[in-house]
Design a protein around this motif. Structure first.
Motif, PDB file in Angstrom:
ATOM      1  N   ARG A  95       9.175  -0.318   9.138  1.00  0.00           N
ATOM      2  CA  ARG A  95       9.342  -1.049   7.877  1.00  0.00           C
ATOM      3  C   ARG A  95       8.324  -2.183   7.782  1.00  0.00           C
ATOM      4  O   ARG A  95       7.717  -2.402   6.736  1.00  0.00           O
ATOM      5  N   MET A  96       8.140  -2.882   8.886  1.00  0.00           N
ATOM      6  CA  MET A  96       7.179  -3.981   8.923  1.00  0.00           C
ATOM      7  C   MET A  96       5.752  -3.458   8.726  1.00  0.00           C
ATOM      8  O   MET A  96       4.964  -4.034   7.971  1.00  0.00           O
ATOM      9  N   ARG A  98       4.793  -0.665   7.197  1.00  0.00           N
ATOM     10  CA  ARG A  98       4.610  -0.207   5.809  1.00  0.00           C
ATOM     11  C   ARG A  98       4.497  -1.382   4.841  1.00  0.00           C
ATOM     12  O   ARG A  98       3.699  -1.350   3.905  1.00  0.00           O
ATOM     13  N   ARG A  99       5.299  -2.410   5.054  1.00  0.00           N
ATOM     14  CA  ARG A  99       5.244  -3.587   4.180  1.00  0.00           C
ATOM     15  C   ARG A  99       3.878  -4.269   4.298  1.00  0.00           C
ATOM     16  O   ARG A  99       3.271  -4.641   3.292  1.00  0.00           O
ATOM     17  N   HIS A 100       3.393  -4.396   5.515  1.00  0.00           N
ATOM     18  CA  HIS A 100       2.088  -5.022   5.739  1.00  0.00           C
ATOM     19  C   HIS A 100       0.970  -4.169   5.134  1.00  0.00           C
ATOM     20  O   HIS A 100       0.037  -4.693   4.518  1.00  0.00           O
ATOM     21  N   LYS A 103       0.988  -4.438   1.337  1.00  0.00           N
ATOM     22  CA  LYS A 103       0.425  -5.722   0.912  1.00  0.00           C
ATOM     23  C   LYS A 103      -1.102  -5.697   1.011  1.00  0.00           C
ATOM     24  O   LYS A 103      -1.797  -6.124   0.085  1.00  0.00           O
TER      25      LYS A 103
END
Length: 139
Positions: A95-96, A98-100, A103
């Motif tokens: 999740r981290m 993919r979020r990074h 962004k």
């Protein structure tokens, strides 16, 4: 004849491309879905390596401090606990990642939009200069 305004505009664009050119890569070469999938795949490999190293270190630490006999039930529970922790770790880690990645991709797209606008303005400057070169009786 060089236009001072055009030269300043091109210099500003070159400085932006030089400083933030790396951010443009994902937005130019990939669609967002493909880029996120690629980052997720890399995250699976890297996350698995990190977890395996941490888990092996924990096993070595426990084996060096606990010299007692480990029963089969304790071994199975340790393996199951390790698998459950792996699944939880990978869920949050991916999740981290993919979020990074999302962004980073969105920043590249925003920068690309600004550069496209700047290139459009530059093209308009060239067109205005070309129109000003046409002699009066020729239009």
């Amino acid at each position: 004849m060089l236009s001072e305004q055009r030269v300043m505009h091109m210099t500003k664009m070159a400085m932006i491309e030089d400083k933030q050119g790396r951010k443009l890569g994902p937005a130019i070469h990939y669609r967002k879905r493909d880029y996120l999938s690629l980052c997720t795949l890399g995250g699976v490999f890297l996350g698995t390596l990190i977890y395996a190293a941490l888990y092996a270190g924990l096993i070595v630490l426990l084996a060096s401090t606990l010299v007692v006999n480990i029963h089969l039930v304790g071994l199975i529970l340790g393996i199951l606990l390790g698998l459950v922790l792996y699944i939880l770790y990978m869920y949050y880690y991916l999740r981290m990642v993919r979020r990074h990645a999302a962004k980073r991709y969105d920043e590249g797209v925003t920068l690309l939009r600004h550069l496209r606008k700047d290139y459009r303005e530059l093209r308009e400057m060239y067109q205005e200069e070309d129109l000003s070169k046409i002699p009066e009786g020729w239009d």
